[in-house]
Scaffold this motif. Sequence first.
Motif, PDB file in Angstrom:
ATOM      1  N   UNK A 155       0.845  -1.188   0.000  1.00 45.79           N
ATOM      2  CA  UNK A 155       0.000   0.000   0.000  1.00 45.79           C
ATOM      3  C   UNK A 155       0.877   1.233   0.000  1.00 45.79           C
ATOM      4  N   UNK A 156       0.241   2.373  -0.153  1.00 47.83           N
ATOM      5  CA  UNK A 156       0.969   3.640  -0.079  1.00 47.83           C
ATOM      6  C   UNK A 156      -0.015   4.729   0.327  1.00 47.83           C
ATOM      7  N   UNK A 157       0.270   5.402   1.425  1.00 51.94           N
ATOM      8  CA  UNK A 157      -0.605   6.469   1.897  1.00 51.94           C
ATOM      9  C   UNK A 157      -0.350   7.722   1.058  1.00 51.94           C
ATOM     10  N   UNK A 158      -1.366   8.182   0.351  1.00 53.34           N
ATOM     11  CA  UNK A 158      -1.247   9.350  -0.515  1.00 53.34           C
ATOM     12  C   UNK A 158      -1.930  10.545   0.159  1.00 53.34           C
ATOM     13  N   UNK A 159      -1.104  11.480   0.606  1.00 54.03           N
ATOM     14  CA  UNK A 159      -1.652  12.706   1.193  1.00 54.03           C
ATOM     15  C   UNK A 159      -1.545  13.886   0.245  1.00 54.03           C
ATOM     16  N   UNK A 160      -0.846  13.681  -0.864  1.00 54.28           N
ATOM     17  CA  UNK A 160      -0.691  14.744  -1.842  1.00 54.28           C
ATOM     18  C   UNK A 160      -1.724  14.622  -2.953  1.00 54.28           C
ATOM     19  N   UNK A 161      -2.781  15.389  -2.859  1.00 51.28           N
ATOM     20  CA  UNK A 161      -3.849  15.360  -3.864  1.00 51.28           C
ATOM     21  C   UNK A 161      -4.582  16.692  -3.843  1.00 51.28           C
ATOM     22  N   UNK A 162      -5.359  16.934  -4.870  1.00 46.82           N
ATOM     23  CA  UNK A 162      -6.176  18.142  -4.972  1.00 46.82           C
ATOM     24  C   UNK A 162      -7.595  17.791  -4.513  1.00 46.82           C
ATOM     25  N   UNK A 163      -7.960  18.142  -3.293  1.00 46.13           N
ATOM     26  CA  UNK A 163      -9.249  17.693  -2.725  1.00 46.13           C
ATOM     27  C   UNK A 163     -10.453  18.024  -3.578  1.00 46.13           C
ATOM     28  N   UNK A 164     -10.494  19.224  -4.117  1.00 45.98           N
ATOM     29  CA  UNK A 164     -11.665  19.607  -4.906  1.00 45.98           C
ATOM     30  C   UNK A 164     -11.796  18.746  -6.160  1.00 45.98           C
ATOM     31  N   UNK A 165     -10.671  18.410  -6.774  1.00 44.35           N
ATOM     32  CA  UNK A 165     -10.725  17.550  -7.956  1.00 44.35           C
ATOM     33  C   UNK A 165     -11.179  16.143  -7.602  1.00 44.35           C
ATOM     34  N   UNK A 166     -10.671  15.623  -6.490  1.00 45.18           N
ATOM     35  CA  UNK A 166     -11.070  14.283  -6.054  1.00 45.18           C
ATOM     36  C   UNK A 166     -12.571  14.243  -5.779  1.00 45.18           C
ATOM     37  N   UNK A 167     -13.072  15.269  -5.113  1.00 47.22           N
ATOM     38  CA  UNK A 167     -14.510  15.323  -4.821  1.00 47.22           C
ATOM     39  C   UNK A 167     -15.335  15.380  -6.111  1.00 47.22           C
ATOM     40  N   UNK A 168     -14.849  16.135  -7.075  1.00 47.32           N
ATOM     41  CA  UNK A 168     -15.573  16.241  -8.343  1.00 47.32           C
ATOM     42  C   UNK A 168     -15.573  14.907  -9.089  1.00 47.32           C
ATOM     43  N   UNK A 169     -14.430  14.246  -9.123  1.00 43.73           N
ATOM     44  CA  UNK A 169     -14.315  12.966  -9.827  1.00 43.73           C
ATOM     45  C   UNK A 169     -15.254  11.924  -9.235  1.00 43.73           C
ATOM     46  N   UNK A 170     -15.340  11.902  -7.901  1.00 39.44           N
ATOM     47  CA  UNK A 170     -16.114  10.875  -7.207  1.00 39.44           C
ATOM     48  C   UNK A 170     -17.500  11.353  -6.773  1.00 39.44           C
ATOM     49  N   UNK A 171     -17.859  12.567  -7.179  1.00 41.60           N
ATOM     50  CA  UNK A 171     -19.175  13.125  -6.854  1.00 41.60           C
ATOM     51  C   UNK A 171     -19.422  13.121  -5.346  1.00 41.60           C
ATOM     52  N   UNK A 172     -18.498  13.709  -4.630  1.00 41.70           N
ATOM     53  CA  UNK A 172     -18.565  13.778  -3.166  1.00 41.70           C
ATOM     54  C   UNK A 172     -19.106  15.147  -2.757  1.00 41.70           C
ATOM     55  N   UNK A 173     -20.087  15.158  -1.889  1.00 46.05           N
ATOM     56  CA  UNK A 173     -20.665  16.405  -1.376  1.00 46.05           C
ATOM     57  C   UNK A 173     -19.688  17.009  -0.355  1.00 46.05           C
ATOM     58  N   UNK A 174     -19.119  18.190  -0.633  1.00 48.54           N
ATOM     59  CA  UNK A 174     -18.130  18.775   0.288  1.00 48.54           C
ATOM     60  C   UNK A 174     -18.714  19.178   1.629  1.00 48.54           C
ATOM     61  N   UNK A 175     -20.022  19.325   1.706  1.00 47.25           N
ATOM     62  CA  UNK A 175     -20.641  19.626   3.005  1.00 47.25           C
ATOM     63  C   UNK A 175     -20.724  18.378   3.873  1.00 47.25           C
ATOM     64  N   UNK A 176     -20.686  17.215   3.245  1.00 46.65           N
ATOM     65  CA  UNK A 176     -20.823  15.959   3.969  1.00 46.65           C
ATOM     66  C   UNK A 176     -19.465  15.350   4.343  1.00 46.65           C
TER      67      UNK A 176
END
Length: 207
Positions: A155-176
Motif C-alpha cells: 500500500x501507499x498512503x497518498x496525502x498529496x492530492x487536490x481535494x476539490x478535484x477528487x470530490x468532483x471525480x467521485x461526486x462527493x458532497x463537500x458539506x458531507x
Amino acid sequence: MHGSIMKQQLSELFHRRYACHAFEPGRAVAGADLEFILEAGRLSPSSFGLEHWKFLVVQSPELKQALQAACFQQQQVGSAGAVIVILAKLAELQPDSSYVRKLMEREYPAEQRAQALDNYRSFHAATDVRAWSVSQCHIAAANMMLAATAVGLDSCAIGGFLPDQVKQILDIDPAQYEVALILPVGHCAEKPHEKRRLPLAELVEYR
C-alpha cells in the motif's frame, strides 16, 4: 508463549510494511483480502466512538486514472489493484445530528448520555472539526496498511492530492465529507528497500 509469537509476528509486519510507488498494473486485489483491509479500518478506534470514516473503493481503470491526475500523477494511484479513498465525515458530526445521537446511545449508558452530549457539544464548538475528523481517519488508514501487509499486499498512503478535484471525480458532497487520505493497494512491482527510520533514542524522551 502465545503472546511472544503474536509480538514477533506484529513486529515482522511493521518491518515489512512498505510504501509502494509502483504496483503491478492490471493485477486485481482478491475480494476477501480487500474486505479484510476494510474490516481493519472499520474496527479502528475513534474519538468519542464516532467512527469518522467512510471508505470508497475505486477499481474502475478510468476512475483510477482520473484520481492519478488529481494526485499529481503519482503512478501508484493508477496502477494499484484498488484505491481506497478515505472520507472524513463532517455534517454527521454536528452535535444534534441523528448520527451523533445514535452512536452516543451506543457508547454511553443512559445516565451518562446527557453529560456526554454536553461535553461533545462544547468540544465541537471549540474544535477545527474538519482537521479533527481527518486525523481520526488516519488512525483507520494505519490499521488498513498493516492489514494489507498481513495478507501479502502492499500500500501507499497518498496525502498529496487536490481535494476539490477528487470530490468532483467521485461526486462527493463537500458539506458531507472531506477527503482524508487516498490509499492505493495492490501487488508491488518494485523490490522493497530496507526500512529506514530514526532510532528510538532520537525520538523518545522519558520524564
